[in-house]
Design an enzyme around this catalytic site. Sequence first.
Site, PDB file in Angstrom:
ATOM      1  N   GLU A 153       0.820  -1.226   0.000  1.00  0.00           N
ATOM      2  CA  GLU A 153       0.000   0.000   0.000  1.00  0.00           C
ATOM      3  C   GLU A 153       0.844   1.262   0.000  1.00  0.00           C
ATOM      4  O   GLU A 153       0.525   2.241  -0.677  1.00  0.00           O
ATOM      5  CB  GLU A 153      -0.942   0.003   1.221  1.00  0.00           C
ATOM      6  CG  GLU A 153      -1.995   1.083   1.214  1.00  0.00           C
ATOM      7  CD  GLU A 153      -2.959   0.942   0.020  1.00  0.00           C
ATOM      8  OE1 GLU A 153      -2.726   1.640  -0.979  1.00  0.00           O
ATOM      9  OE2 GLU A 153      -3.921   0.167   0.088  1.00  0.00           O
ATOM     10  N   GLY A 210      13.375  18.482   4.742  1.00  0.00           N
ATOM     11  CA  GLY A 210      13.506  17.017   4.736  1.00  0.00           C
ATOM     12  C   GLY A 210      12.503  16.351   3.813  1.00  0.00           C
ATOM     13  O   GLY A 210      12.277  15.140   3.887  1.00  0.00           O
ATOM     14  N   ASP A 224      10.531   9.084  -9.995  1.00  0.00           N
ATOM     15  CA  ASP A 224       9.685   8.570  -8.909  1.00  0.00           C
ATOM     16  C   ASP A 224       8.234   8.455  -9.396  1.00  0.00           C
ATOM     17  O   ASP A 224       7.571   7.435  -9.178  1.00  0.00           O
ATOM     18  CB  ASP A 224       9.770   9.520  -7.700  1.00  0.00           C
ATOM     19  CG  ASP A 224       8.841   9.102  -6.578  1.00  0.00           C
ATOM     20  OD1 ASP A 224       9.172   8.152  -5.859  1.00  0.00           O
ATOM     21  OD2 ASP A 224       7.764   9.713  -6.445  1.00  0.00           O
ATOM     22  N   LYS A 228       5.820   5.069 -10.005  1.00  0.00           N
ATOM     23  CA  LYS A 228       4.501   4.944  -9.364  1.00  0.00           C
ATOM     24  C   LYS A 228       3.393   4.670 -10.385  1.00  0.00           C
ATOM     25  O   LYS A 228       2.530   3.819 -10.147  1.00  0.00           O
ATOM     26  CB  LYS A 228       4.197   6.209  -8.565  1.00  0.00           C
ATOM     27  CG  LYS A 228       5.012   6.269  -7.270  1.00  0.00           C
ATOM     28  CD  LYS A 228       4.822   7.580  -6.555  1.00  0.00           C
ATOM     29  CE  LYS A 228       5.553   7.557  -5.223  1.00  0.00           C
ATOM     30  NZ  LYS A 228       5.675   8.896  -4.635  1.00  0.00           N
TER      31      LYS A 228
END
Length: 345
Positions: A153, A210, A224, A228
């Site tokens: 998940e 961060g 990224d 996905k």
Amino acid sequence: MLKEYNIALLGFGNVLRAFAALLERKQEDIVEDTGIRLKVVGVATNSKGIAINPEGIDLNAALALVDKNQSLTSLHVGEPITDAFEFIQKVPAVAILEATWLNPQTGQPATDFCRAALQANKHLITANKGPVAFAYRELKALADSKNLSFFYESTVMDGAPVHVLRREALLGLKVNRIRGILNSTTNSILTRLEEGIAFDVALKEMQDAGLAEADPTNDIEGWDAAVKINVLANIFMGVDLRPSDVDRTGITEVTVEAAQRAVQNGQRIKLVCEAIRTETDVRLSVKPTHLDLSDPLAHVSSTACAVSIDTDILPNVMVMAGPSSPTTTAYGLLIDTLNALRGRR
Ligand SMILES: NC(=O)c1ccc[n+]([C@@H]2O[C@H](COP(=O)([O-])OP(=O)(O)OC[C@H]3O[C@@H](n4cnc5c(N)ncnc54)[C@H](OP(=O)(O)O)[C@@H]3O)[C@@H](O)[C@H]2O)c1
């Protein structure tokens, strides 16, 4: 009736440290809701040692050791463990939670760890996109052959319920199109460009908070997001594509002027991920796209993410979530673990 299960953490970075803190905070609520108590009996890292204790690892002690940059081996009971593969074999746990490192070009080393966990007859819960993008079919078949769960998940939109929809709520439907804003770093930068903040300044803000890596290539060049949308297509649309199949453009060419011009024209530039079923195949893309304000995705700003799933019966089922954090990712691992232990496959 209360049931206690042993689980093991492979990795102890941002995500699994957040998981340890979340478990300490939520254990009693989980027991109340599910009748399940989780006991962490092993933690493995690359450079900060490996610890197994069948009686349970003291998670607060583990967190304190890592905070002080000290090894976890002082919490270990028995013969020393040399590496992650030996850990997977020997830890007396029914489930491995994997949140290690990902090479987005190869999906390693996580894919090998995941295969080893299933081969060792342990449920596999991963936050790592690599194994799902590169080896979903193989790992799912292995899990099925052993009546084990393989859940992931947290790989897309952290703990928000996305993959569980496919397993539980969209059964028998044909998914024709998926659109999403799936990378919070680039979405935040695009929002700041609209506000007149230069790209480099916006990126530095994300790094200082961060929320972006020191090396931002993976995010700003769209890798990224590509992994996905690849993961979503493989699972929701039944294809077997790879991140290299994604027609990918990052956001490095988007300027303050372009973002503000779009707003003046009643639009927004978003890094849109898309998977479209054609007559013959499924096409994947990630690219900066001008969206009209009538498009719900145009209103997903800053660190929020969203996905819209168009099926042959239910049109445009949408999930939106944010802001994300290691704790929201950890929640995805937690709910997957509970579902595995409740017998979901
Ligand atoms: N951060 C997020 O919010 C987020 C959100 C969604 C998904 N994820 C995914 O979750 C995974 C973990 O993210 P993170 O932010 O927690 O990463 P991280 O802080 O870099 O932690 C990675 C952990 O894996 C360990 N590790 C790496 N290689 C290993 C090996 N060969 N053997 C044993 N342990 C190894 C590292 O050990 P050392 O401690 O010794 O370095 C570290 O404890 C990544 O795949 C990431 O893409 C993260």
